[in-house]
Design an enzyme around this catalytic site. Structure first.
Site, PDB file in Angstrom:
ATOM      1  N   HIS A   1      -7.659  15.116  26.913  1.00 43.04           N
ATOM      2  CA  HIS A   1      -8.849  14.547  25.941  1.00 43.04           C
ATOM      3  C   HIS A   1      -9.952  14.512  26.958  1.00 43.04           C
ATOM      4  O   HIS A   1     -10.073  14.212  28.036  1.00 43.04           O
ATOM      5  CB  HIS A   1      -8.637  13.137  25.337  1.00 43.04           C
TER       6      HIS A   1
ATOM      7  N   ASP B   1     -13.066  12.794  25.709  1.00 49.50           N
ATOM      8  CA  ASP B   1     -13.867  11.440  25.373  1.00 49.50           C
ATOM      9  C   ASP B   1     -13.650  10.419  26.699  1.00 49.50           C
ATOM     10  O   ASP B   1     -12.212  10.354  27.218  1.00 49.50           O
ATOM     11  CB  ASP B   1     -13.632  10.989  23.926  1.00 49.50           C
TER      12      ASP B   1
ATOM     13  N   ASP C   1      -9.303   9.918  33.815  1.00 49.20           N
ATOM     14  CA  ASP C   1      -9.076   9.707  32.389  1.00 49.20           C
ATOM     15  C   ASP C   1      -9.991  10.199  31.355  1.00 49.20           C
ATOM     16  O   ASP C   1     -10.924   9.648  31.016  1.00 49.20           O
ATOM     17  CB  ASP C   1      -8.840   8.375  32.378  1.00 49.20           C
TER      18      ASP C   1
ATOM     19  N   GLU D   1      -9.454  10.196  21.819  1.00 47.01           N
ATOM     20  CA  GLU D   1      -8.127   9.482  22.339  1.00 47.01           C
ATOM     21  C   GLU D   1      -8.481   7.883  22.503  1.00 47.01           C
ATOM     22  O   GLU D   1      -7.558   7.257  22.356  1.00 47.01           O
ATOM     23  CB  GLU D   1      -7.605  10.136  23.495  1.00 47.01           C
ATOM     24  N   GLU D   2      -9.467   7.707  23.029  1.00 51.72           N
ATOM     25  CA  GLU D   2      -9.885   6.262  23.650  1.00 51.72           C
ATOM     26  C   GLU D   2     -10.226   5.359  22.144  1.00 51.72           C
ATOM     27  O   GLU D   2      -9.988   4.273  22.470  1.00 51.72           O
ATOM     28  CB  GLU D   2     -10.929   6.337  24.392  1.00 51.72           C
TER      29      GLU D   2
ATOM     30  N   ASP E   1      -1.948  12.565  30.959  1.00 49.96           N
ATOM     31  CA  ASP E   1      -3.050  11.492  30.722  1.00 49.96           C
ATOM     32  C   ASP E   1      -2.221  10.101  31.149  1.00 49.96           C
ATOM     33  O   ASP E   1      -2.324   9.035  30.365  1.00 49.96           O
ATOM     34  CB  ASP E   1      -3.416  11.352  29.334  1.00 49.96           C
TER      35      ASP E   1
ATOM     36  N   HIS F   1     -10.706   3.112  33.427  1.00 52.33           N
ATOM     37  CA  HIS F   1     -11.396   2.221  32.699  1.00 52.33           C
ATOM     38  C   HIS F   1     -12.382   1.073  33.382  1.00 52.33           C
ATOM     39  O   HIS F   1     -12.958   0.355  32.403  1.00 52.33           O
ATOM     40  CB  HIS F   1     -10.370   1.451  31.663  1.00 52.33           C
TER      41      HIS F   1
END
Length: 466
Positions: free
Chosen positions: A85, A87, A117, A151-152, A175, A439
């Site tokens: 991903h 995003d 990520d 995805e997030e 991921d 994150h």
């Protein structure tokens, strides 16, 4: 073959890092939908850039209405899908090495939001396909790289894609972590609310706000309190700070004082690695000498169900574990209180033994005791691919070949794109024991690990499709 692959990535290391940085510079957290852009401008822009990159390498590409993009190795029927991903979660505060979307290389690490990520791993997978092509290694089946953009925030992009296309017989997503994640816990994104009559009697809590996304442990939270001396508030803050590591800042205007909590943003699948500013501030609020009101009682109730530092759900009555998938984790990540209403979201990652009855029903009943309504009706089921399948054993063999380490299967709390796919596992790109601030501020990828990942992916493509 191994020597050819290793030499290839040594020669193309600079190009791969350049292309990762190109994507990291595009701010691609989800925004308001626009016509033709279901997740806003950033996700659509980064998808266009990635597909252009793949086209320049000579691959056929397809854009599925700015939900996902696909990169095909050849025209044969796909035997392997690779799901990544583009995003990201919001950049957030607290960065020290660089700004979130201004990638830099320092001490062998590539810093920036999305470097691990999942833009870095996505480009590593693309370069794995390029390596197979450039080294002129024949394949007997097709391989497709699928690049998503939501995805997030719930993976609606991948549901859209699989409403059009069928699953490949085998799928992996770069991921997560090596060696192979064959179990992804189930979960509960619990949304709750409560409404009540506002009390203006002081001292009182006027408002409370925290959280940016349901799957992110909040690094900041703020509350406004009226009618309490700031020095008295400071004493409560200092006591909680000593226990929690959360710092508190006070600003006063008239009778009102704003309390701002600073913790450490993190991923909800590993809540113990963050410092939850929301629950830290909720502990302070619950200790204050506030006049009795229904609203304040609801805030104290939340503090009793989700006390700071209780990542295992003991206070909520849902602590559980099993041998294959490990322990349940839970984190209160979003909350908004205005004196007459309260709503919020918690994130729970549940092991294979979790059911609607022993998880959702228990928390729903617990919150209902305090007049708080849990809106969910079911839990997200777990995902499990047997570790002794030929597919998983092949991936483990590829991992062992390029790391020299023993491969094994692991369970994780995070959910990836493969969660609902029959024969899908997570495979890389974080090496065992590696910390990358995913994150959080100063997210980074170890450059050598990204290169090793690309080599492993190349070998996996050859063994599964060659």
């Amino acid at each position: 073959m191994k020597k050819l692959i290793e030499d290839y990535f040594e020669q193309n290391k600079g190009l791969m890092i350049r292309d990762i940085m190109r994507l990291v510079r595009i701010k691609s957290d989800r925004e308001e939908a626009k016509e033709g852009r279901p997740y806003g401008d950033g996700p659509a822009e980064v998808l266009a850039a990635a597909l252009e990159m793949a086209s320049e390498m000579g691959f056929r590409t397809k854009n599925y209405d700015n939900y996902v993009g696909a990169v095909d190795f050849n025209e044969l029927e796909n035997k392997l899908d690779i799901l990544a991903h583009l995003d990201v979660v919001p950049g957030g505060d607290g960065w020290s090495v660089t700004e979130p979307f201004d990638p830099v290389v320092k001490d062998g690490k590539l810093y920036g939001r999305g470097t691990i990520d999942d833009k870095g791993p996505a480009v590593a997978a693309l370069y794995a396909m390029k390596a197979v092509r450039d080294l002129d290694i024949p394949l007997k089946a097709g391989v497709r790289l699928i690049l998503g953009t939501d995805e997030e925030c719930g993976s609606s992009d991948i549901r859209y894609y699989y409403g059009i296309e069928k699953e490949a017989p085998m799928t992996f997503s770069p991921d997560a972590s090596f060696p192979v994640v064959n179990i992804e816990k189930g979960g509960l994104q619990g949304k709750f609310e409560s409404r009540f009559e506002e009390s203006t009697e002081t001292p009182r809590v006027v408002s409370f706000k925290a959280g940016i996304k349901s799957n992110v442990v909040p690094g900041e939270a703020s509350a406004v309190v009226e009618g309490i001396d700031p020095e008295e508030i400071r004493d409560y803050c200092d006591a909680v700070s000593e226990l929690s590591g959360i710092s508190f800042n006070l600003t006063s205007q008239g009778e009102k004082t704003t309390i701002t909590a600073k913790g450490l943003q993190g991923h909800a699948s590993t809540p113990d690695k963050g410092r939850n500013a929301l629950t830290g501030l909720l502990e302070v609020i619950s200790r204050l000498p506030v006049s009795h009101s229904t609203g304040f009682e609801r805030l104290k109730a939340l503090n009793s169900v989700f006390p700071h530092g209780d990542w295992l759900g003991e206070a909520a009555g849902v602590a559980m574990s099993d041998e294959l998938s490990g322990k349940l984790t839970i984190s209160l990540n979003m909350m908004d209180y205005d004196g007459s209403s309260l709503n919020g979201t918690f994130d729970c990652r549940a092991p294979l033994c979790a059911t609607k009855e022993n998880l959702l029903d228990v928390i729903k009943a617990k919150l209902a005791e305090y007049g708080i309504v849990l809106q969910n009706d079911d839990i997200k089921p777990p995902h499990h691919v047997p570790g002794d399948s030929e597919f998983v054993k092949t991936l483990l063999r590829c991992y062992e070949s390029y790391t020299g380490k023993k491969g094994y299967c692991i369970s994780m709390g995070g959910g990836t794109y493969v969660h609902r796919l029959e024969n899908g596992v997570a495979f890389g790109s974080t090496m065992p024991g590696s910390e990358n601030n995913m994150h959080g501020p100063d997210e980074f990828a170890v450059i050598e690990d990204l290169l090793t990942s690309a080599k492993i992916f190349t070998q996996a493509i050859i063994e599964l499709c060659g």
